[in-house]
Write an enzyme that holds these catalytic residues in place. Structure first.
Site, PDB file in Angstrom:
ATOM      1  CB  SER A  66      40.268  45.989  42.081  1.00  0.00           C
ATOM      2  OG  SER A  66      39.353  44.920  42.117  1.00  0.00           O
ATOM      3  CG  HIS A  76      35.644  48.371  42.506  1.00  0.00           C
ATOM      4  ND1 HIS A  76      36.375  48.108  43.657  1.00  0.00           N
ATOM      5  CD2 HIS A  76      36.064  47.470  41.578  1.00  0.00           C
ATOM      6  CE1 HIS A  76      37.178  47.079  43.437  1.00  0.00           C
ATOM      7  NE2 HIS A  76      37.010  46.679  42.182  1.00  0.00           N
ATOM      8  CD  GLU A  96      37.926  48.964  46.739  1.00  0.00           C
ATOM      9  OE1 GLU A  96      36.777  49.084  46.260  1.00  0.00           O
ATOM     10  OE2 GLU A  96      38.720  48.093  46.347  1.00  0.00           O
TER      11      GLU A  96
END
Length: 309
Positions: A109, A279, A209
Protein backbone atom coordinates in the site's frame (compact mmCIF):
# COMPACT_ATOMS: atom_id res chain seq x y z
CA UNK A 1 20.88 -6.38 -5.64
CA UNK A 2 21.60 -6.94 -1.96
CA UNK A 3 19.72 -9.86 -0.40
CA UNK A 4 18.77 -9.84 3.28
CA UNK A 5 19.38 -12.78 5.61
CA UNK A 6 16.46 -15.22 5.74
CA UNK A 7 14.42 -14.99 8.92
CA UNK A 8 13.86 -17.93 11.25
CA UNK A 9 11.67 -18.49 14.28
CA UNK A 10 13.24 -16.86 17.30
CA UNK A 11 14.57 -13.91 15.30
CA UNK A 12 13.68 -10.36 16.28
CA UNK A 13 11.23 -8.47 14.10
CA UNK A 14 11.11 -4.69 14.33
CA UNK A 15 7.73 -3.03 13.85
CA UNK A 16 7.49 0.50 12.51
CA UNK A 17 4.69 2.75 11.25
CA UNK A 18 6.03 4.84 8.34
CA UNK A 19 2.54 5.95 7.27
CA UNK A 20 -0.71 6.27 9.24
CA UNK A 21 -1.37 5.46 12.91
CA UNK A 22 -3.31 2.64 14.49
CA UNK A 23 -4.79 2.15 17.96
CA UNK A 24 -2.91 1.23 21.13
CA UNK A 25 -5.01 -1.92 21.23
CA UNK A 26 -3.75 -2.92 17.77
CA UNK A 27 -0.16 -2.20 18.76
CA UNK A 28 -0.51 -4.62 21.67
CA UNK A 29 -2.24 -7.19 19.45
CA UNK A 30 0.57 -6.85 16.90
CA UNK A 31 3.21 -7.49 19.54
CA UNK A 32 1.36 -10.46 21.00
CA UNK A 33 0.58 -12.01 17.62
CA UNK A 34 4.19 -12.02 16.40
CA UNK A 35 5.33 -13.49 19.72
CA UNK A 36 2.65 -16.16 19.34
CA UNK A 37 4.02 -16.88 15.85
CA UNK A 38 7.45 -17.56 17.35
CA UNK A 39 9.35 -14.30 16.92
CA UNK A 40 10.86 -11.81 19.30
CA UNK A 41 9.52 -8.29 18.79
CA UNK A 42 11.04 -4.84 19.04
CA UNK A 43 8.46 -2.10 18.75
CA UNK A 44 9.56 1.22 17.29
CA UNK A 45 8.48 4.64 18.52
CA UNK A 46 6.26 5.48 15.56
CA UNK A 47 3.47 2.94 16.28
CA UNK A 48 2.73 4.85 19.50
CA UNK A 49 2.79 8.30 17.89
CA UNK A 50 0.10 10.35 16.19
CA UNK A 51 0.36 13.52 14.12
CA UNK A 52 -2.99 14.03 12.43
CA UNK A 53 -3.37 11.24 9.86
CA UNK A 54 0.30 10.30 10.30
CA UNK A 55 1.97 8.01 12.84
CA UNK A 56 4.13 10.78 14.23
CA UNK A 57 6.02 13.60 12.57
CA UNK A 58 8.17 12.96 9.52
CA UNK A 59 11.35 13.08 11.60
CA UNK A 60 10.02 10.51 14.09
CA UNK A 61 8.89 8.08 11.38
CA UNK A 62 12.08 8.43 9.36
CA UNK A 63 14.39 8.04 12.35
CA UNK A 64 12.41 5.04 13.53
CA UNK A 65 13.04 3.37 10.18
CA UNK A 66 16.73 4.33 10.15
CA UNK A 67 17.25 3.04 13.69
CA UNK A 68 15.61 -0.30 12.92
CA UNK A 69 18.08 -0.88 10.09
CA UNK A 70 21.04 0.23 12.24
CA UNK A 71 19.99 -1.90 15.23
CA UNK A 72 22.02 -5.12 15.28
CA UNK A 73 19.41 -6.81 17.46
CA UNK A 74 16.76 -6.49 14.74
CA UNK A 75 16.72 -9.21 12.06
CA UNK A 76 13.77 -8.07 9.95
CA UNK A 77 11.24 -5.26 9.71
CA UNK A 78 7.49 -5.43 9.11
CA UNK A 79 5.37 -2.30 8.79
CA UNK A 80 2.38 -1.81 11.04
CA UNK A 81 0.04 -0.55 8.30
CA UNK A 82 -0.18 1.69 5.25
CA UNK A 83 -2.38 4.75 4.87
CA UNK A 84 -0.78 8.08 4.01
CA UNK A 85 2.49 9.97 4.25
CA UNK A 86 5.32 7.56 3.46
CA UNK A 87 6.62 9.65 0.51
CA UNK A 88 7.16 12.54 2.96
CA UNK A 89 10.12 10.74 4.55
CA UNK A 90 11.98 9.55 1.44
CA UNK A 91 14.54 12.36 1.66
CA UNK A 92 15.12 11.71 5.39
CA UNK A 93 16.19 8.08 5.01
CA UNK A 94 19.77 6.89 5.53
CA UNK A 95 20.13 4.73 2.43
CA UNK A 96 23.78 3.94 3.20
CA UNK A 97 22.71 2.46 6.54
CA UNK A 98 20.21 0.28 4.71
CA UNK A 99 22.87 -0.88 2.23
CA UNK A 100 25.22 -1.71 5.07
CA UNK A 101 22.57 -3.46 7.18
CA UNK A 102 20.29 -5.33 4.75
CA UNK A 103 17.22 -6.83 6.41
CA UNK A 104 13.96 -8.40 5.38
CA UNK A 105 11.51 -5.52 4.86
CA UNK A 106 7.78 -6.21 4.39
CA UNK A 107 4.79 -3.99 3.60
CA UNK A 108 2.45 -2.79 0.85
CA UNK A 109 0.00 0.00 0.00
CA UNK A 110 1.55 3.35 1.05
CA UNK A 111 4.77 1.43 1.78
CA UNK A 112 5.19 1.19 -2.02
CA UNK A 113 7.19 4.43 -1.83
CA UNK A 114 9.77 2.68 0.37
CA UNK A 115 9.94 -0.39 -1.87
CA UNK A 116 10.75 1.79 -4.87
CA UNK A 117 13.26 3.95 -2.97
CA UNK A 118 15.01 0.99 -1.33
CA UNK A 119 15.34 -0.79 -4.67
CA UNK A 120 16.82 2.23 -6.41
CA UNK A 121 18.76 3.98 -3.64
CA UNK A 122 19.91 1.03 -1.52
CA UNK A 123 19.84 -1.93 -3.95
CA UNK A 124 17.83 -3.90 -1.38
CA UNK A 125 15.56 -6.84 -2.16
CA UNK A 126 12.22 -6.16 -0.41
CA UNK A 127 8.89 -7.94 0.00
CA UNK A 128 5.43 -6.73 -1.02
CA UNK A 129 3.44 -8.55 1.62
CA UNK A 130 1.19 -8.43 4.69
CA UNK A 131 1.46 -5.89 7.48
CA UNK A 132 0.88 -6.49 11.15
CA UNK A 133 -2.11 -4.32 12.02
CA UNK A 134 -3.73 -4.48 8.58
CA UNK A 135 -3.46 -8.22 8.06
CA UNK A 136 -1.54 -10.44 10.47
CA UNK A 137 -3.61 -9.68 13.60
CA UNK A 138 -6.85 -10.18 11.68
CA UNK A 139 -8.14 -12.85 9.32
CA UNK A 140 -4.67 -14.04 8.30
CA UNK A 141 -5.15 -17.22 6.29
CA UNK A 142 -2.81 -20.18 6.06
CA UNK A 143 -2.32 -19.30 2.39
CA UNK A 144 -1.12 -15.77 3.22
CA UNK A 145 1.14 -17.01 6.03
CA UNK A 146 2.66 -19.73 3.86
CA UNK A 147 3.29 -17.28 1.00
CA UNK A 148 4.99 -14.84 3.40
CA UNK A 149 7.14 -17.51 5.05
CA UNK A 150 8.12 -18.98 1.69
CA UNK A 151 9.45 -15.58 0.65
CA UNK A 152 11.25 -14.44 3.81
CA UNK A 153 12.26 -17.68 5.59
CA UNK A 154 13.73 -19.83 2.82
CA UNK A 155 17.05 -19.66 1.02
CA UNK A 156 15.72 -21.48 -2.05
CA UNK A 157 14.03 -19.72 -4.96
CA UNK A 158 10.27 -19.42 -4.42
CA UNK A 159 9.51 -20.87 -7.84
CA UNK A 160 5.93 -20.69 -9.09
CA UNK A 161 3.64 -18.07 -7.54
CA UNK A 162 0.13 -19.50 -7.25
CA UNK A 163 -3.19 -17.79 -6.69
CA UNK A 164 -5.60 -18.90 -3.95
CA UNK A 165 -8.13 -21.50 -5.08
CA UNK A 166 -11.02 -19.96 -6.97
CA UNK A 167 -9.11 -16.88 -8.16
CA UNK A 168 -8.39 -17.13 -11.86
CA UNK A 169 -5.48 -15.32 -13.47
CA UNK A 170 -6.50 -13.63 -16.72
CA UNK A 171 -4.26 -13.01 -19.75
CA UNK A 172 -4.45 -9.45 -21.12
CA UNK A 173 -1.50 -9.76 -23.53
CA UNK A 174 0.28 -13.02 -24.27
CA UNK A 175 4.02 -13.55 -24.38
CA UNK A 176 6.94 -14.13 -22.04
CA UNK A 177 8.85 -11.52 -20.02
CA UNK A 178 11.83 -11.79 -17.70
CA UNK A 179 13.19 -9.25 -15.25
CA UNK A 180 12.99 -8.17 -11.65
CA UNK A 181 9.59 -7.15 -10.27
CA UNK A 182 8.97 -3.60 -9.07
CA UNK A 183 5.88 -1.54 -8.33
CA UNK A 184 3.03 -1.78 -5.85
CA UNK A 185 0.14 0.60 -5.28
CA UNK A 186 -0.78 2.55 -8.43
CA UNK A 187 -1.28 5.89 -6.65
CA UNK A 188 2.14 5.68 -5.00
CA UNK A 189 3.88 4.58 -8.21
CA UNK A 190 2.49 7.62 -10.00
CA UNK A 191 3.45 9.89 -7.07
CA UNK A 192 7.14 9.10 -7.63
CA UNK A 193 7.15 10.44 -11.21
CA UNK A 194 9.07 13.70 -11.49
CA UNK A 195 10.90 13.17 -8.18
CA UNK A 196 14.44 11.90 -7.45
CA UNK A 197 12.75 8.59 -6.51
CA UNK A 198 10.92 8.12 -9.81
CA UNK A 199 10.25 4.45 -10.45
CA UNK A 200 12.65 2.80 -12.89
CA UNK A 201 10.86 0.06 -14.84
CA UNK A 202 13.28 -0.39 -17.74
CA UNK A 203 13.51 -4.10 -18.46
CA UNK A 204 11.51 -4.91 -15.31
CA UNK A 205 8.15 -6.52 -14.67
CA UNK A 206 5.78 -3.83 -13.40
CA UNK A 207 3.35 -4.90 -10.66
CA UNK A 208 0.28 -2.70 -10.03
CA UNK A 209 -2.52 -2.92 -7.44
CA UNK A 210 -5.01 -0.45 -6.03
CA UNK A 211 -7.85 0.00 -3.54
CA UNK A 212 -10.88 2.26 -3.28
CA UNK A 213 -10.22 4.46 -6.31
CA UNK A 214 -12.87 5.75 -8.67
CA UNK A 215 -12.47 4.33 -12.15
CA UNK A 216 -11.75 7.75 -13.63
CA UNK A 217 -8.79 7.97 -11.23
CA UNK A 218 -7.55 4.54 -12.32
CA UNK A 219 -7.93 5.76 -15.92
CA UNK A 220 -5.99 8.95 -15.18
CA UNK A 221 -3.15 7.18 -13.38
CA UNK A 222 -2.72 4.43 -15.98
CA UNK A 223 -2.73 7.16 -18.63
CA UNK A 224 0.07 8.95 -16.75
CA UNK A 225 2.10 5.73 -16.72
CA UNK A 226 1.47 5.42 -20.45
CA UNK A 227 2.39 9.01 -21.29
CA UNK A 228 5.50 8.90 -19.10
CA UNK A 229 6.70 5.81 -20.99
CA UNK A 230 6.60 3.53 -17.95
CA UNK A 231 4.31 0.94 -19.52
CA UNK A 232 6.36 0.81 -22.70
CA UNK A 233 9.68 0.58 -20.82
CA UNK A 234 8.58 -2.46 -18.80
CA UNK A 235 9.30 -5.99 -19.97
CA UNK A 236 5.91 -7.19 -18.70
CA UNK A 237 3.00 -6.17 -16.47
CA UNK A 238 1.26 -7.87 -13.54
CA UNK A 239 -2.08 -6.43 -12.49
CA UNK A 240 -2.90 -7.46 -8.95
CA UNK A 241 -6.01 -6.93 -6.86
CA UNK A 242 -8.10 -3.80 -7.51
CA UNK A 243 -10.19 -3.90 -4.34
CA UNK A 244 -13.31 -1.69 -4.27
CA UNK A 245 -12.29 0.11 -7.47
CA UNK A 246 -15.82 0.78 -8.68
CA UNK A 247 -17.77 3.91 -9.47
CA UNK A 248 -21.30 4.91 -8.59
CA UNK A 249 -20.91 8.66 -9.11
CA UNK A 250 -21.80 8.68 -12.79
CA UNK A 251 -24.64 7.14 -14.76
CA UNK A 252 -22.34 6.66 -17.74
CA UNK A 253 -19.11 4.90 -16.92
CA UNK A 254 -16.42 2.52 -18.06
CA UNK A 255 -15.71 -0.80 -16.37
CA UNK A 256 -12.35 -1.56 -14.79
CA UNK A 257 -11.80 -4.12 -17.54
CA UNK A 258 -12.41 -1.47 -20.23
CA UNK A 259 -9.97 0.95 -18.61
CA UNK A 260 -7.32 -1.78 -18.43
CA UNK A 261 -7.96 -2.76 -22.04
CA UNK A 262 -7.70 0.86 -23.23
CA UNK A 263 -4.34 1.52 -21.59
CA UNK A 264 -2.61 -1.86 -21.21
CA UNK A 265 -3.70 -3.80 -24.29
CA UNK A 266 -2.17 -1.42 -26.90
CA UNK A 267 1.24 -1.52 -25.18
CA UNK A 268 1.54 -5.17 -26.18
CA UNK A 269 3.65 -6.23 -23.21
CA UNK A 270 3.02 -9.67 -21.68
CA UNK A 271 0.35 -8.95 -19.08
CA UNK A 272 -1.72 -10.89 -16.57
CA UNK A 273 -4.56 -9.66 -14.38
CA UNK A 274 -5.96 -10.72 -10.97
CA UNK A 275 -2.83 -12.03 -9.28
CA UNK A 276 -3.92 -11.83 -5.65
CA UNK A 277 -1.37 -9.33 -4.41
CA UNK A 278 -2.42 -6.11 -2.71
CA UNK A 279 -5.37 -5.21 -0.51
CA UNK A 280 -6.85 -8.69 -0.42
CA UNK A 281 -7.06 -11.80 1.72
CA UNK A 282 -5.71 -14.34 0.97
CA UNK A 283 -2.62 -12.45 -0.23
CA UNK A 284 0.44 -13.40 -2.24
CA UNK A 285 3.82 -12.07 -1.03
CA UNK A 286 5.93 -10.84 -3.96
CA UNK A 287 9.69 -10.25 -3.81
CA UNK A 288 10.97 -7.08 -5.45
CA UNK A 289 14.48 -7.05 -6.93
CA UNK A 290 15.03 -10.71 -7.86
CA UNK A 291 14.75 -12.25 -11.30
CA UNK A 292 11.33 -13.53 -12.32
CA UNK A 293 9.71 -15.00 -15.43
CA UNK A 294 6.20 -14.09 -16.53
CA UNK A 295 4.54 -16.44 -19.04
CA UNK A 296 1.30 -14.63 -19.78
CA UNK A 297 0.09 -17.34 -22.19
CA UNK A 298 0.30 -19.98 -19.48
CA UNK A 299 -0.73 -17.48 -16.78
CA UNK A 300 2.38 -18.35 -14.78
CA UNK A 301 4.74 -16.22 -12.68
CA UNK A 302 7.94 -17.89 -11.52
CA UNK A 303 10.56 -16.45 -9.17
CA UNK A 304 13.84 -17.73 -10.59
CA UNK A 305 16.30 -16.44 -7.99
CA UNK A 306 16.67 -16.72 -4.24
CA UNK A 307 15.29 -13.76 -2.30
CA UNK A 308 17.40 -14.18 0.83
CA UNK A 309 20.79 -15.53 1.77
Amino acid sequence: MIKPKALKLGDTIGIIAPASPTTEENVKKAYDKLVEMGFNVKMGKSPYERYGYLSGTDSIRAEDLNEMFRDNEVDGIICMRGGYGTPRILDLIDYEAIKNNPKVFVGYSDITALHIAFTQMADLVTFHGPMVSSDIIGNFSDFSKESLYKAIMRTEAIGAISNPLGEEIITINGGIAEGTIIGGNLSLIVDTIGTPYEINVKGKILFIEEIGEELYNIDRMLNQLRLSGKLEESSGIILGDFNKCVSDKHDENLTLEQVIEDHIKPVGKPTIYNLQGGHCEPMVTLPFGVKARLDADKKELTILETCTK
